[in-house]
Each structure stands twice: as C-alpha cells, then as structure tokens.
Design a protein around this motif. Structure first.
Motif, mmCIF file in Angstrom:
data_model
loop_
_atom_site.group_PDB
_atom_site.id
_atom_site.type_symbol
_atom_site.label_atom_id
_atom_site.label_comp_id
_atom_site.label_asym_id
_atom_site.label_seq_id
_atom_site.Cartn_x
_atom_site.Cartn_y
_atom_site.Cartn_z
ATOM 1 N N ASP A 88 0.870 -1.182 0.000
ATOM 2 C CA ASP A 88 0.000 0.000 0.000
ATOM 3 C C ASP A 88 0.903 1.227 0.000
ATOM 4 O OD1 ASP A 88 0.944 0.185 2.597
ATOM 5 O OD2 ASP A 88 -0.964 -0.295 3.544
ATOM 6 N N GLU B 1 -2.876 3.410 4.053
ATOM 7 C CA GLU B 1 -3.729 3.847 2.937
ATOM 8 C C GLU B 1 -3.448 3.037 1.683
ATOM 9 O OE1 GLU B 1 -3.710 8.051 2.109
ATOM 10 O OE2 GLU B 1 -3.734 8.481 4.257
ATOM 11 N N GLN B 2 -4.513 2.771 0.938
ATOM 12 C CA GLN B 2 -4.354 2.054 -0.333
ATOM 13 C C GLN B 2 -3.952 3.033 -1.437
ATOM 14 O OE1 GLN B 2 -8.324 -0.126 -0.437
ATOM 15 N NE2 GLN B 2 -6.866 -1.734 -0.888
ATOM 16 N N ASN C 53 -4.544 4.802 -5.039
ATOM 17 C CA ASN C 53 -5.725 5.185 -5.826
ATOM 18 C C ASN C 53 -5.353 5.271 -7.296
ATOM 19 O OD1 ASN C 53 -5.999 7.648 -3.301
ATOM 20 N ND2 ASN C 53 -7.011 5.658 -3.297
ATOM 21 N N CYS D 171 -14.034 6.252 -12.658
ATOM 22 C CA CYS D 171 -14.050 6.016 -11.222
ATOM 23 C C CYS D 171 -12.609 5.900 -10.736
ATOM 24 C CB CYS D 171 -14.808 4.714 -10.889
ATOM 25 S SG CYS D 171 -14.200 3.262 -11.750
ATOM 26 N N THR D 172 -12.458 5.878 -9.421
ATOM 27 C CA THR D 172 -11.123 5.678 -8.848
ATOM 28 C C THR D 172 -11.128 4.339 -8.123
ATOM 29 O OG1 THR D 172 -10.817 8.041 -8.603
ATOM 30 C CG2 THR D 172 -9.407 6.643 -7.261
ATOM 31 N N ASN E 284 -9.268 1.554 -5.561
ATOM 32 C CA ASN E 284 -8.332 1.381 -4.444
ATOM 33 C C ASN E 284 -7.640 0.030 -4.566
ATOM 34 O OD1 ASN E 284 -8.920 3.726 -2.925
ATOM 35 N ND2 ASN E 284 -10.804 2.763 -2.202
ATOM 36 N N TYR F 5 -13.814 -2.450 -5.267
ATOM 37 C CA TYR F 5 -12.555 -1.702 -5.422
ATOM 38 C C TYR F 5 -12.784 -0.204 -5.640
ATOM 39 C CZ TYR F 5 -10.064 -6.115 -6.022
ATOM 40 O OH TYR F 5 -9.518 -7.352 -5.829
ATOM 41 N N ILE F 6 -14.010 0.180 -5.953
ATOM 42 C CA ILE F 6 -14.263 1.580 -6.308
ATOM 43 C C ILE F 6 -14.279 2.457 -5.064
ATOM 44 C CG2 ILE F 6 -15.903 3.200 -7.341
ATOM 45 C CD1 ILE F 6 -16.763 0.999 -9.247
ATOM 46 N N LYS F 7 -13.506 3.541 -5.151
ATOM 47 C CA LYS F 7 -13.429 4.472 -4.022
ATOM 48 C C LYS F 7 -14.767 5.198 -3.900
ATOM 49 C CE LYS F 7 -10.517 8.169 -2.321
ATOM 50 N NZ LYS F 7 -9.586 9.207 -2.700
ATOM 51 N N LYS F 8 -15.314 5.193 -2.698
ATOM 52 C CA LYS F 8 -16.635 5.817 -2.485
ATOM 53 C C LYS F 8 -16.485 7.338 -2.463
ATOM 54 C CE LYS F 8 -19.018 1.955 -1.948
ATOM 55 N NZ LYS F 8 -17.984 0.985 -1.876
#
Ligand code: ADP
Ligand code: MG
Length: 348
Positions: free
Chosen positions: A221, A227-228, A230, A246-247, A249, A345-348
């Motif tokens: 990470d 933190e992952q 992006n 989208c982004t 993680n 996997y999608i960053k919210k």
C-alpha cells in the motif's frame, strides 16, 4: 507516430515533486520518464529520504530499459537479440535469446493456444498490415484506407502459434513459418511491469506505485497510515466532462486498461483502433474499453485482450473462472458493466 513525438520531445525526464504529508515523516515523491515502451512511465512512492526514492526509480528505469530493448519488434540494439531478431530470422534459424524473452513467450504462447483464443502473440503478419495502413492514414488523412480483406486473410495463414518453437534448454526461439512474425504489443508492457515490480520487491521495496503507459502495478500500500493506492480509470467517452470513470483502491494489485482511444486512425469518418479480433481480422467492436484488476500485471494485460475480443457474456463467464480477478467493460454506447465484485474496489 508516438515514437517520433517522444524522440523529439526528450530523452529522459525525471521530475521530482515534493509534497507535505502531515501524518507521517515520509514524503511523497514522483518520477516520470518518457523513453521506454513508447509511453510514459510513472513511479510514485512515499519514502524517508529523496535518496531512497532516487535509488528506487533508477532501479526501475534501468531494469525496464532491459525489457524495453528485448521486447522491441521495430528496432535493433547493438549486441542484443530481441523479438525483432527472432522475426528477422523466421524460417531461417533459431535465435539465442535472454531468458526474459523465453519466459514471456512461454506465457504468451500458452495463453494464445487456448481454444478459440482471441489473443495471439503470433498475429504479427496481420497486425503489421494494420500498422502500415494506420501510419499511412495518420500521415495522410485524405488518402486513409482500410487494408484489403484478401491481404489480411492471406496474412492470417501465418499466425499458428504451434510454429513458434521455444527451446528452453538451448534458450532459443525459432519461427518455423518464414512469413510469421511475433507481435508482443498486447503482453510486453504488462509482463515487463510485473517483472520490474518483482525486482523492486526483491530489493526490499515494500510500497510503490508503478505505471507503464497505464499498466499500473501497486507494490504494497502507500506505506503511510495503511492507505491504499488510488488509480483513476480513464473515461473512453471523449465528449464527456468526466475525465475518469471512477477511482480504484488497490494494494499489491494491478489495474490494466485497453481502450480504442489509444491508437487509431480515421477512414471515411469512422475510427479504426489497434486491437484486432482474429475472427474478423478487423478492430474489435464489442467495447470502448476493458479494465482488469488482478495481482499479476502481465496476466492483466493478456486478460484485457482476451476479453476485449469476445462478447460481454462470454468475457464475464471467463472472468468468473479466474481467481481474484475483476473486470469493467465500457460498451459502445458508454454503458458500464462490472464483474461480480469489481465495485468493491471503487473508491466511495
Ligand atoms: P497499448 O497498451 O499499447 O495501448 P494494448 O495493451 O491495448 O496496447 O494492446 C494493443 C496491442 O496489442 C496492439 O498494438 C498490438 O500490438 C497487440 N494486439 C492487437 N490485437 C491483438 C490480438 N488479438 N492478440 C494479441 N495482441 C494483439
Ligand atoms: Mg497495454
């Protein structure tokens, strides 16, 4: 085209960016170079010192350069037998090559040999024709034309991967068919990215993000605050205001996208891109882009091509057979489809 542009811009740029990171003593560094694999390579890492980052980026650059030369199909390098050398000797003689070529071709051949495979490392004779027409069409848009189907069909007769003879013991590769040629453009970048990431890990680097022309590989990470990494997925819809779909993680995983917007030309107002469906010998029309998330960046590159050339339902069924692998498809009307667990996997 890209090659020429890059050559005229610069040989090698290293840009170091410092940005403060409040919660840790580590600093974010970033390096970019524009020389390898006809594309931009970017490295990001959070390190204690600038020196540590410089060592990492030098290690990555130096190793990636070796792969770049070995996997080149267009250029010769003094003292190097590369993929071009193998192609130049088709029907003549086996060529002694580095293990890095043998290993990549063994994998590429295995994946090409699947029943009804839509990925083929020996599609060079067909891809060469498309490449020629694309370059001519880009240079002279008024006279841009499509390759004659008869030429493509004749070339397709010389794409049988059983005629790619890999002798692991002697470390040689021989193309039995004199009219055959290897095109590793669909695997080389992802495979090299994976190998170079492994080399960095062997040297003790535990976190970095490596992107070779959009073939993204995360090592660990970020190394700060758990933190992952992006990664933005480019929107293939050029008219949309949204630059990314989208982004994502990721930690210790790869994200690879193939799209119709990277290399293409226009004939009578219609665009023709660079991923060719061996069934039709034409650019595949199922999707605008396909993104794969999986650990191994080389496999991700191959999976992209495999599922780019088959309908969504077939691709989805295939992805479901692959462990820890997810896919995103962008259909021609910009509809987005996801495999079962992509959205986690999608960053919210
Ligand atoms: P890039 O990352 O360079 O934009 P991609 O990863 O999308 O390219 O792969 C496209 C490249 O793959 C083409 O330029 C060509 O070299 C190769 N290719 C095209 N069609 C096929 C195919 N059916 N099987 C294997 N390789 C292919
Ligand atoms: Mg690619």
């Amino acid at each position: 085209m890209v090659k020429k542009l890059i050559a005229t811009i610069l040989a090698l740029t290293l840009i170091f960016q410092l940005s403060a990171c409040n919660t840790s003593k580590k600093t974010r560094y970033e390096a970019q170079f524009l020389k390898l694999f006809d594309t931009m390579t970017e490295i990001v890492a959070y390190t204690d010192t600038k020196e540590e980052f410089t060592n990492l980026s030098n290690l990555i650059y130096n190793n990636l350069k070796v792969y770049h030369e070995l996997y080149d199909i267009y250029n010769d390098y003094p003292g190097v037998n590369n993929i071009k050398t193998i192609n130049d000797n088709a029907g003549k003689k086996p060529v002694k090559v580095d293990k890095k070529i043998i290993d990549m071709l063994l994998l590429g051949k295995k994946e090409s040999s699947r029943e009804t495979s839509s990925f083929n490392i020996a599609l060079g004779s067909v891809l060469k024709i498309w490449h020629q027409y694309r370059e001519a069409g880009i240079n002279n848009p008024e006279s841009a034309a499509l390759p004659p189907m008869a030429d493509l069909k004749a070339a397709m007769q010389h794409t049988d991967t059983n005629k790619v003879i890999i002798d692991e013991k002697a470390s040689t590769v021989y193309l039995e068919d004199p009219k055959m040629s290897l095109d590793v453009g669909g695997i080389a970048k992802g495979y090299a990215t994976e190998q170079v990431a492994k080399i960095a890990m062997e040297h003790g680097y535990k976190s970095a993000l490596l992107s070779v022309g959009g073939n993204v590989r995360a090592i660990g990470d970020k190394g700060v605050n758990n933190e992952q990494w992006n990664v933005g997925i480019q929107n293939p819809d050029k008219e949309s205001k949204k630059e990314s779909l989208c982004t994502i993680n990721i930690t210790d995983e790869s994200v690879v996208t193939s799209g119709i917007y990277e290399r293409y030309y226009t004939v009578n107002g219609k665009t023709y891109h660079h991923i060719i469906d061996p069934k039709t010998l034409m650019p595949s029309t199922y999707f605008k882009a396909v993104t794969i998330i999986t650990r191994d960046s080389g496999m991700a590159d191959i999976y992209c091509k495999l599922i780019f050339n088959v309908p969504y339902e077939q691709g989805l069924a295939y992805v479901r057979t692959l462990p820890d692998t997810e896919a995103l498809w962008v259909l021609p009307d910009n509809t987005i489809k996801y495999s079962d667990h992509f959205q986690k996997y999608i960053k919210k």
